[in-house]
Scaffold this active site. Structure first.
Site, PDB file in Angstrom:
ATOM      1  N   CYS A   1       0.837  -1.201   0.000  1.00  0.00           N
ATOM      2  CA  CYS A   1       0.000   0.000   0.000  1.00  0.00           C
ATOM      3  C   CYS A   1       0.877   1.258   0.000  1.00  0.00           C
ATOM      4  CB  CYS A   1      -0.977  -0.045   1.175  1.00  0.00           C
ATOM      5  SG  CYS A   1      -2.427   1.008   0.955  1.00  0.00           S
TER       6      CYS A   1
ATOM      7  N   HIS B   1      -3.715  -5.763   1.172  1.00  0.00           N
ATOM      8  CA  HIS B   1      -3.451  -6.127   2.561  1.00  0.00           C
ATOM      9  C   HIS B   1      -4.012  -7.524   2.843  1.00  0.00           C
ATOM     10  CE1 HIS B   1      -2.138  -2.163   3.984  1.00  0.00           C
ATOM     11  NE2 HIS B   1      -3.111  -1.630   3.261  1.00  0.00           N
TER      12      HIS B   1
END
Length: 483
Positions: free
Chosen positions: A330, A427
């Protein structure tokens, strides 16, 4: 009628989240339908919900303890710090605004209807709601317009059990002091208290329990010893993430100022053969790391500047020259590129900044936030991974042609030509046992059959057993009132 009980703390980080999870699992095992609820939370470690929003990671764990999918009604107001004085305000799972703490203090009372709306929806779905407070009700300077502690308890008519943390010392003062400073009406809402994080012989504090009960007239509900397996459960607070020495494979994780969604580390920390080392600001990245993992960030550009200020960019280049592997997730993925473009000023003043230059990609910050649960495939092995995306920004460039994940028929992520530098937006990768085993084996770890999801549920059961042994769970549940 649905009943509810609220667990508040005499301070921050006293273990409220874990106690709610343990009580939720204990009540669920007794055949009750249970739901967790936290009116207001502050955390950058968010979970994506089944209804397409985000809530605090602790409420997602509590939902799991109840056998439920996470839902935005379980945490209607989420504050996500973006600076020392400001935070993003998320209401019912969606970003509402960003504001400074002083301004939020003035408007928070206007969010009580949204809080009660979520609470009332949960009431129609559960026999028992276990509510978690935030911080401490003793912060009476924040009482006006409060929605997180006594303001909510009073508005919803929910009785309170107050938890003290003996590990930090001064627990008698924590509890008796709270009684002393609270207004009478708020004090009357507290029906019971318990002591958490005790180390040693609990009988040594019997007199202390008597003193607190005599000075407060609250019902004592136990002295809870330190729960040694707490580290096996996903942490929500950045204060709770710590290095974990478990084996010869070393994964180094620089602790960013606005580190976010660091639950990616939990399955790694729990895996045999792996040591996760959290690198504090001011410390160098270790030269013997097998993998440097740059985690998510709530403020990528600011955290990239912080990364450079520690000299970690120099350490990272040395690691790469030695043949080391790097993974960015991310915000960490965005940092690994050649440039981050924020012409619209999404993260602050409009700017364009050079990235770390390890991946040939460019990220353009956009107003739209991608927030979704996803299922992908690891292209090399076919291993299925389930997780979530929660980010702003779009990343493109030549290295995305070497995407190493497959998502909805398209590539996800990027990799360097030699495959040693990788990044992605997904994630939750390492919760997938097959993928995690393959990934770690490539670093030199022994193959493992360790099942992370099973270990979390086993630990929740052990936590419930722990509370049943040391806490008067019967009394806590009996104190729950109809709401």
């Amino acid at each position: 009628m649905t009943k509810a009980i609220m667990i508040q703390g005499a301070g921050s980080n006293v273990g409220k989240s874990m106690l709610v999870a343990g009580l939720a699992r204990a009540a669920t095992r007794r055949g009750m339908s249970v739901a967790p609820f936290k009116p207001q939370n502050m955390s950058n470690n968010a979970a994506v919900t089944s209804d397409g929003g985000e809530i605090g990671r602790a409420q997602a764990l509590q939902a799991r303890a109840c056998g439920l999918a996470p839902h935005t009604d379980m945490n209607p107001v989420l504050l996500k710090p973006e600076s020392e004085v400001g935070a993003q305000v998320v209401v019912h799972g969606k970003r509402m605004t960003t504001m400074k703490a002083r301004d939020y203090g003035k408007m928070k009372s206007t969010l009580m209807p949204a809080v009660l709306e979520s609470f009332n929806r949960l009431k129609s779905q559960a026999d028992l709601i276990i509510v978690e407070g935030a911080g401490s009700p003793a912060e009476v300077n924040l009482r006006a317009g409060d929605i997180a502690n006594m303001g909510f308890a009073s508005a919803a008519g929910v009785p309170v059990a107050l938890i003290g943390d003996i590990d930090r010392g001064g627990v008698i003062a924590q509890l008796v002091g709270t009684h002393a400073v609270l207004p009478d009406a708020d004090c009357a809402l507290i029906k019971a208290f318990a002591i958490n994080k005790f180390r040693g012989d609990t009988t040594l504090f019997a007199e202390g329990m008597d003193i607190i009960a005599a000075k407060t007239d609250w019902t004592p509900c136990g002295i809870i010893p330190w729960f040694a397996d707490a580290w096996r459960l996903p942490a929500e607070d950045v204060m709770d993430i710590a290095s974990r020495k478990g084996g010869p494979i070393k994964i180094a994780v620089p602790k960013l100022n606005r580190i976010a969604n660091f639950d990616d580390l939990d399955p790694l920390s729990a895996t045999p053969d792996v040591s996760v080392e959290i690198i504090q600001p001011g410390q160098p990245l270790p030269g013997d790391a097998d993998l440097i993992l740059i985690p998510g960030s709530k403020s990528t550009i600011a955290d990239l500047a912080h990364f450079r200020a520690q000299g970690w960019d120099i350490d990272l280049q040395a690691h790469v020259r030695r043949g080391g592997r790097v993974l960015g997730i991310c915000g960490g993925y965005q940092m690994l590129g050649t440039q981050i473009i924020d012409d619209a000023g999404i993260e602050g003043p409009p700017c364009r900044v050079a990235g770390l230059g390890l991946l040939d990609v460019v990220t353009v910050m956009t107003e739209e936030k991608r927030l979704t649960e996803i299922t992908a495939t690891h292209r090399e092995t076919g291993a299925v991974v389930r997780g979530y995306e929660i980010h702003i920004g779009v990343t493109t460039g030549p290295d995305t042609h070497r995407a190493w994940l497959e998502l909805d028929g398209r590539g996800e992520g990027a990799a360097s030509a030699d495959g040693r530098i990788q990044g992605c937006y997904m994630h939750g990768l390492f919760s997938a046992d097959a993928f995690r085993s393959v990934y770690l084996t490539a670093l030199g770890a022994a193959p493992t059959t360790y099942n992370y999801d099973d270990s979390v549920d086993t630990t929740l059961d052990a936590l419930a057993d722990h509370l049943e042994t040391h806490m008067d769970v019967d009394t806590i549940l009996a104190l729950a009132a109809e709401v």
